[in-house]
Write an enzyme that holds these catalytic residues in place. Structure first.
Site, PDB file in Angstrom:
ATOM      1  N   HIS A 131       9.059  15.709  -0.632  1.00  0.00           N
ATOM      2  CA  HIS A 131       9.980  16.506   0.199  1.00  0.00           C
ATOM      3  C   HIS A 131       9.820  18.003  -0.044  1.00  0.00           C
ATOM      4  O   HIS A 131      10.214  18.810   0.813  1.00  0.00           O
ATOM      5  CB  HIS A 131      11.430  16.099  -0.049  1.00  0.00           C
ATOM      6  CG  HIS A 131      11.824  14.800   0.602  1.00  0.00           C
ATOM      7  ND1 HIS A 131      12.436  14.735   1.837  1.00  0.00           N
ATOM      8  CD2 HIS A 131      11.685  13.520   0.183  1.00  0.00           C
ATOM      9  CE1 HIS A 131      12.678  13.473   2.143  1.00  0.00           C
ATOM     10  NE2 HIS A 131      12.230  12.711   1.156  1.00  0.00           N
ATOM     11  N   ASP A 138      13.907  11.713   5.346  1.00  0.00           N
ATOM     12  CA  ASP A 138      14.703  10.485   5.212  1.00  0.00           C
ATOM     13  C   ASP A 138      15.610  10.431   6.427  1.00  0.00           C
ATOM     14  O   ASP A 138      16.387  11.379   6.665  1.00  0.00           O
ATOM     15  CB  ASP A 138      15.557  10.521   3.944  1.00  0.00           C
ATOM     16  CG  ASP A 138      14.721  10.622   2.675  1.00  0.00           C
ATOM     17  OD1 ASP A 138      13.567  10.165   2.692  1.00  0.00           O
ATOM     18  OD2 ASP A 138      15.231  11.157   1.676  1.00  0.00           O
ATOM     19  N   GLU A 198      11.036   2.131   0.579  1.00  0.00           N
ATOM     20  CA  GLU A 198      12.228   2.692   1.235  1.00  0.00           C
ATOM     21  C   GLU A 198      12.060   2.676   2.752  1.00  0.00           C
ATOM     22  O   GLU A 198      11.172   3.354   3.280  1.00  0.00           O
ATOM     23  CB  GLU A 198      12.432   4.154   0.776  1.00  0.00           C
ATOM     24  CG  GLU A 198      12.664   4.257  -0.705  1.00  0.00           C
ATOM     25  CD  GLU A 198      12.598   5.698  -1.227  1.00  0.00           C
ATOM     26  OE1 GLU A 198      12.501   6.635  -0.410  1.00  0.00           O
ATOM     27  OE2 GLU A 198      12.634   5.860  -2.443  1.00  0.00           O
ATOM     28  N   HIS A 201      12.221   6.487   4.412  1.00  0.00           N
ATOM     29  CA  HIS A 201      11.397   7.645   4.023  1.00  0.00           C
ATOM     30  C   HIS A 201      10.051   7.612   4.745  1.00  0.00           C
ATOM     31  O   HIS A 201       9.302   6.627   4.641  1.00  0.00           O
ATOM     32  CB  HIS A 201      11.173   7.649   2.507  1.00  0.00           C
ATOM     33  CG  HIS A 201      10.266   8.752   2.035  1.00  0.00           C
ATOM     34  ND1 HIS A 201      10.725   9.859   1.354  1.00  0.00           N
ATOM     35  CD2 HIS A 201       8.926   8.925   2.149  1.00  0.00           C
ATOM     36  CE1 HIS A 201       9.720  10.663   1.071  1.00  0.00           C
ATOM     37  NE2 HIS A 201       8.598  10.110   1.544  1.00  0.00           N
TER      38      HIS A 201
HETATM   39  C1  LIG Z   1      15.150   8.502  -2.879  1.00  0.00           C
HETATM   40  C2  LIG Z   1      14.747   9.111  -1.593  1.00  0.00           C
HETATM   41  N1  LIG Z   1      15.745   9.928  -1.020  1.00  0.00           N
HETATM   42  C3  LIG Z   1      13.392   9.788  -1.606  1.00  0.00           C
HETATM   43  O1  LIG Z   1      13.240  10.779  -0.934  1.00  0.00           O
HETATM   44  N2  LIG Z   1      12.400   9.232  -2.320  1.00  0.00           N
HETATM   45  C4  LIG Z   1      11.063   9.763  -2.299  1.00  0.00           C
HETATM   46  C5  LIG Z   1      10.079   8.819  -2.888  1.00  0.00           C
HETATM   47  C6  LIG Z   1      10.951  11.115  -2.965  1.00  0.00           C
HETATM   48  O2  LIG Z   1      11.623  11.389  -3.962  1.00  0.00           O
HETATM   49  O3  LIG Z   1      10.094  11.881  -2.488  1.00  0.00           O
HETATM   50 ZN   LIG Z   2      12.526  10.687   1.135  1.00  0.00          ZN
END
Ligand SMILES: C[C@@H](N)C(=O)N[C@H](C)C(=O)O
Ligand SMILES: [Zn+2]
Length: 226
Positions: A131, A138, A198, A201
């Site tokens: 991110h 997400d 997930e 995501h």
């Molecule tokens: C946990 C979730 N919100 C998320 O974004 N997970 C991915 C793998 C991340 O941390 O980049």
């Molecule tokens: Zn994510």
């Protein structure tokens, strides 16, 4: 359950295309208040509601395709751009929550669980959490009445039910699996890849995308470094 081996994707070289971060347009819905801001995460120089320009253009096309299939439905964004400091904040928060919920688990067991769902925070420009590149998102779906659709779990449900295919062999939950498949199909059609653990995501052009896509290079590194 360890679904991602960091060695596989964080070694992929990044050739950043230097696109700016653009703000999500109003037609795409947002989870309000933003969940990590509500937990106390700090964004001193940025907002979570933005994505790299080319990624946002793809997302807008996903939104238009959704509306052609289901007039009035909207994408609903839970989180998009996330600086490394917020990644660290959320990893620490999740560890503390899991620690409190499972007092008998070992530290190693809890970290294993945390990193099933979160990418490792990293200040190294060669290994940005997804991110932090502004290329990961997400999100879920809402109907024409503005109601969030039942996807089987809320976003950031850290259980096996978050796995995209968890409901695949459960005919009594065919409606949930159909909605997950709809989200996947729409995102996939615009080139996004899904996180293996997930349903919510997706990313385009980051290292995880390059790994899942078989690309030699990622197009987006840390957005605060461009
Ligand atoms: C946990 C979730 N919100 C998320 O974004 N997970 C991915 C793998 C991340 O941390 O980049
Ligand atoms: Zn994510």
């Amino acid at each position: 359950m360890k679904l991602l081996d960091k060695k596989n994707w964080q070694a992929i070289p990044i050739q950043d295309c230097a696109e700016p971060l653009d703000t999500l347009p109003a037609e795409i819905a947002r989870v309000e208040p933003h969940p990590y801001l509500a937990l106390g995460a700090a964004y001193p120089d940025s907002t979570p509601h933005c994505l790299r320009r080319g990624v946002l253009q793809r997302l807008i096309r996903v939104h238009e395709a959704l509306q052609r299939r289901h007039p009035g439905w909207r994408l609903r964004v839970f989180d998009a751009y996330r600086p490394n400091a917020v990644q660290q904040f959320m990893v620490d928060h999740t560890y503390a929550t899991m620690r409190a919920q499972t007092p008998h688990a070992s530290e190693a067991q809890i970290w294993e669980r945390v990193y099933t769902f979160w990418a490792q925070p990293s200040d190294d420009p060669a290994t940005p959490p997804p991110h932090s590149t502004g290329a990961a998102i997400d999100l879920t779906l809402e109907n024409a009445a503005g109601e969030e659709l039942d996807m089987g779990t809320p976003i950031d449900d850290f259980s096996a039910r978050a796995h995209p295919d968890f409901f695949r062999d459960q005919p009594q939950h065919a409606d949930i699996q159909a909605r997950r498949t709809l989200l996947f199909d729409l995102m996939h059609a615009e080139g996004f890849v899904q996180h293996p653990a997930e349903w919510w995501h997706f990313s385009y052009g980051d290292q995880l995308w390059a790994w899942r896509h078989g690309a030699a290079q990622a197009h987006y590194g840390r957005a605060d470094l461009i």
